[in-house]
Design an enzyme around this catalytic site. Structure first.
Site, mmCIF file in Angstrom:
data_model
loop_
_atom_site.group_PDB
_atom_site.id
_atom_site.type_symbol
_atom_site.label_atom_id
_atom_site.label_comp_id
_atom_site.label_asym_id
_atom_site.label_seq_id
_atom_site.Cartn_x
_atom_site.Cartn_y
_atom_site.Cartn_z
ATOM 1 N N SER A 1 -5.883 11.939 -18.510
ATOM 2 C CA SER A 1 -6.775 13.029 -18.107
ATOM 3 C C SER A 1 -6.685 14.236 -19.027
ATOM 4 C CB SER A 1 -6.472 13.461 -16.665
ATOM 5 O OG SER A 1 -5.164 13.974 -16.559
ATOM 6 N N PRO B 1 2.659 4.750 1.172
ATOM 7 C CA PRO B 1 3.333 5.136 2.422
ATOM 8 C C PRO B 1 2.395 5.904 3.339
ATOM 9 C CG PRO B 1 4.683 5.672 0.498
ATOM 10 C CD PRO B 1 3.341 5.274 -0.024
ATOM 11 N N LYS C 1 -6.295 20.364 -9.316
ATOM 12 C CA LYS C 1 -6.266 20.945 -10.657
ATOM 13 C C LYS C 1 -7.056 22.254 -10.702
ATOM 14 C CE LYS C 1 -5.735 16.530 -13.082
ATOM 15 N NZ LYS C 1 -6.343 15.551 -14.008
ATOM 16 N N GLY D 1 -0.076 3.010 7.691
ATOM 17 C CA GLY D 1 -0.089 2.267 8.951
ATOM 18 C C GLY D 1 0.591 0.923 8.928
ATOM 19 N N GLY E 1 0.822 -1.207 0.000
ATOM 20 C CA GLY E 1 0.000 0.000 0.000
ATOM 21 C C GLY E 1 0.852 1.250 0.000
#
Length: 673
Positions: free
Chosen positions: A549, A100, A592, A103, A98
């Site tokens: 995008s 940083p 954005k 947990g 996962g």
């Protein structure tokens, strides 16, 4: 906005922070109507709605009860917590993947607390009389190792003292005899020879003392060892180099042995983050240690004298928790990952959690934990907590969610607390949090601001008037910063079959999105693009472009260049585009929009599906108007300024023809039914 968000807004007054929104189909785009932005409700420390905080009532976070065990302090990772509990009970290995700050290390530490109680052990190395390069390993109950070493040292000191006394008597006798016999020089010579003989021939009692390489207290819990970033010697154990290898000055082999992280984690937890950064040889050795439960210590440098030393196998029966980002799995030794999967669990860490009262209550507890762990900052009042929760919404990037990248959020908590302490205030308030957000900006956000200023100075970013083939796109820099991305297009006669040529260090996904745009260009213009080359340039993309995008921006720029229709420069846009003309959602929409506002752009076009993800800062709300769209026709109708509107709208209708679904014949309807 879904029901959860609406309830949250009513209960907590935490407004989405969106700018005025208009729909292109409701009114003329040239004169968009502006609505007065809602003013977010804030809480004073003595007046707030407890329901917003999950029913918790507090004056400051000092009133929040913090669970004593680490596993109960983990927030938003219910699946991972369940896995860790099972793995601790059954002594299974775990791999956590996962982002940083979600947990992983905290869960690893919590696992060491959950491991079943075992009798801890000390590990000692002894000299081997038969082979000095093969030290003997002995395992004793915890606490016993120090007693053994102390006893051996006391015995060695006693033998050394006795031998020194005997030597002094002998030397004194020789000197007296030499003095009375008149042979003083001969006597001194004999004393020197005697001292050298004692130095080289007599055994060194200190060299026979065992070395304690792993020490535990009798009542100690399972150890937690963080082996992240360790080189081979620190991880697997090492043997120090001996510069004096002869002449009676050498250090015994067993005394140069150093335990590695795998040995110090015996009967406990070994945590290795960024597991893929370990060399493959170290990963292979780690696999051997996992399989055998023991691993001999040898010198890790081929040119060191320690490479000649190899101990007996040293116990290392540990539970390994490997962690990393998504790319960690690609750099892992396949056999090591297979071992973890076959004898343990793999867990993907969540990055967000639902924005519910219960989860907001967990974040309130997280703030209290951070303040308590820091120990140097004042506690937060409800107004400061509400602002932190709002920032957790912003950083999630998803409607109805809160971020679980809590390390970054904890950084904001500490900076706000530092400001409160510097001001001498008894509690951290909303003002401190708002000020902290300006101070604690990421490097990417600061770079983005500097880039926007420079592009304005050199007219790379144009925010007024109209231009053909030029569109202001928007991009994300890092995780929490946006940037204006100008895109230009030009059409030239083709010398071959015609092509779409894009420049600007485009990566794989970005290149594929350019190909998708060509289908819509053909649909809109009806031009045989085999006779032309279409050049698309991403301006100022020195670090490359990834993602799709900018598809909407590229399509608008190309159609503008093909049809020679100007584009409004006070408009910026972002959105992914399907080959059928649908505007699809993208990430980082909030950052954005804020980048567009910083650049002086007044209107931003975004996908309709991203509208509820918008949570811009209050200072930007009156600076921009947001246009949500679902189709490319809406984008073109708003952004382009054609001279012949009627012909232009007729061409727009060509794109949407594929949406018309022919009516199924009655017989076919009955057959399908």
């Amino acid at each position: 906005m879904d029901d959860t968000d609406s309830a949250a807004g009513r209960a907590g007054g935490a407004d989405l922070g969106t700018a005025p929104v208009i729909s292109p189909g409701v009114q003329e785009p040239e004169t968009p109507a502006r609505e007065e932005p809602a003013v977010p409700k804030t809480y004073a420390s003595d007046s707030f709605d407890p329901e917003f905080f999950g029913g918790i009532q507090f004056d400051t976070t000092a009133d929040i009860v913090i669970p004593p065990s680490l596993i109960d302090q983990v927030i938003g990772q219910e699946h991972a917590v369940e896995v860790i509990k099972k793995a601790a009970t059954q002594r299974r290995h775990v791999m956590m993947i996962g982002s940083p700050g979600t947990g992983k290390s905290m869960l690893a530490k919590a696992m060491s607390e959950l491991l079943p109680k075992e009798e801890m052990q000390d590990i000692l190395t002894y000299p081997n009389a038969e082979d000095s390069n093969n030290p003997i390993i002995r395992v004793v109950p915890a606490g016993r190792g120090k007693e053994i070493v102390a006893a051996h040292r006391a015995e060695a000191r006693k033998r050394v003292s006795s031998r020194n006394t005997m030597l002094m008597v002998l030397i004194l006798g020789i000197l007296l005899f030499a003095f009375f016999s008149g042979q003083i020089l001969m006597g001194l010579f004999i004393v020197i020879i005697l001292l050298m003989a004692f130095r080289t021939m007599m055994p060194r009692d200190e060299a026979m003392v065992p070395k304690l390489i792993v020490s535990n207290k009798p009542d100690s819990k399972a150890p937690f060892v963080d082996g992240t970033g360790s080189h081979a010697g620190a991880l697997l154990g090492d043997v120090r180099h001996d510069p004096f290898q002869s002449g009676g000055l050498e250090t015994p082999a067993h005394d140069r042995v150093e335990a590695g992280a795998i040995h110090r984690a015996h009967k406990g937890v070994l945590f290795i983050d960024e597991i893929n950064t370990l060399e493959l040889s170290s990963q292979q050795s780690l696999l051997t240690a996992l399989q055998e439960g023991e691993f001999p210590i040898t010198g890790q440098s081929d040119r060191s004298s320690g490479a000649m030393v190899r101990t007996e196998p040293v116990p290392c029966r540990f539970i390994m928790i490997a962690a990393g980002n998504l790319d960690a799995m690609q750099g892992m030794h396949p056999a090591l990952r297979s071992r973890i999967r076959g004898y343990g669990y793999e867990v993907y860490m969540s990055e967000t959690m639902d924005d519910t009262p219960a989860n907001r209550a967990r974040l309130v507890r997280f703030i209290a934990q951070e303040v308590q762990n820091d120990g140097k900052i004042p506690h937060f009042d409800p107004s400061a907590v509400s602002e932190i929760l709002r920032e957790a919404r912003r950083r999630s990037g998803r409607k109805g969610h809160l971020t679980l990248k809590l390390r970054d959020l904890g950084g904001l908590v500490r900076v706000a607390g530092d400001l409160a302490r510097q001001a001498g205030d008894p509690a951290t308030t909303m003002k401190h949090v708002v000020d902290a957000k300006q101070i604690a900006r990421s490097v990417e956000d600061q770079i983005s601001d500097e880039y926007i200023r420079r592009t304005r100075d050199y007219d790379l970013t144009i925010v007024s008037g109209t231009l053909v083939g030029r569109v202001n796109g928007l991009a994300v820099v890092g995780n929490d910063a946006g940037s204006v991305l100008p895109i230009t297009a030009e059409v030239t006669p083709s010398q071959g079959a015609g092509a779409v040529i894009a420049t600007g260090l485009l990566k794989e996904i970005a290149q594929e999105s350019i190909k998708n745009v060509s289908a819509l260009i053909k649909k809109f213009s009806g031009t045989d693009i085999r006779k032309v080359d279409i050049h698309v340039q991403f301006i100022g993309t020195y670090n490359g472009v990834e993602g799709d995008s900018a598809s909407v921006t590229v399509a608008t720029a190309v159609i503008s260049a093909l049809e020679d229709i100007p584009v409004r420069q006070d408009v910026a846009m972002t959105g992914s585009l399907s080959v059928r003309g649908d505007v699809l959602p993208i990430g980082g929409v909030t950052y954005k929009i804020e980048a567009a506002a910083k650049a002086g752009i007044h209107t931003v076009i975004i996908p309709q599906s991203n509208l509820d993800d918008v949570l811009i800062e209050e200072r930007y709300r009156e600076m921009v108007t947001i246009i949500p769209v679902t189709r490319i026709e809406e984008v073109l109708k708003y952004a382009l300024v054609p001279q012949d509107k009627e012909a232009f709208e007729k061409k727009l209708g060509l794109i949407g023809k594929h949406m018309e679904i022919p009516k199924m014949p009655e017989a076919a309807e009955k057959a399908e039914a």
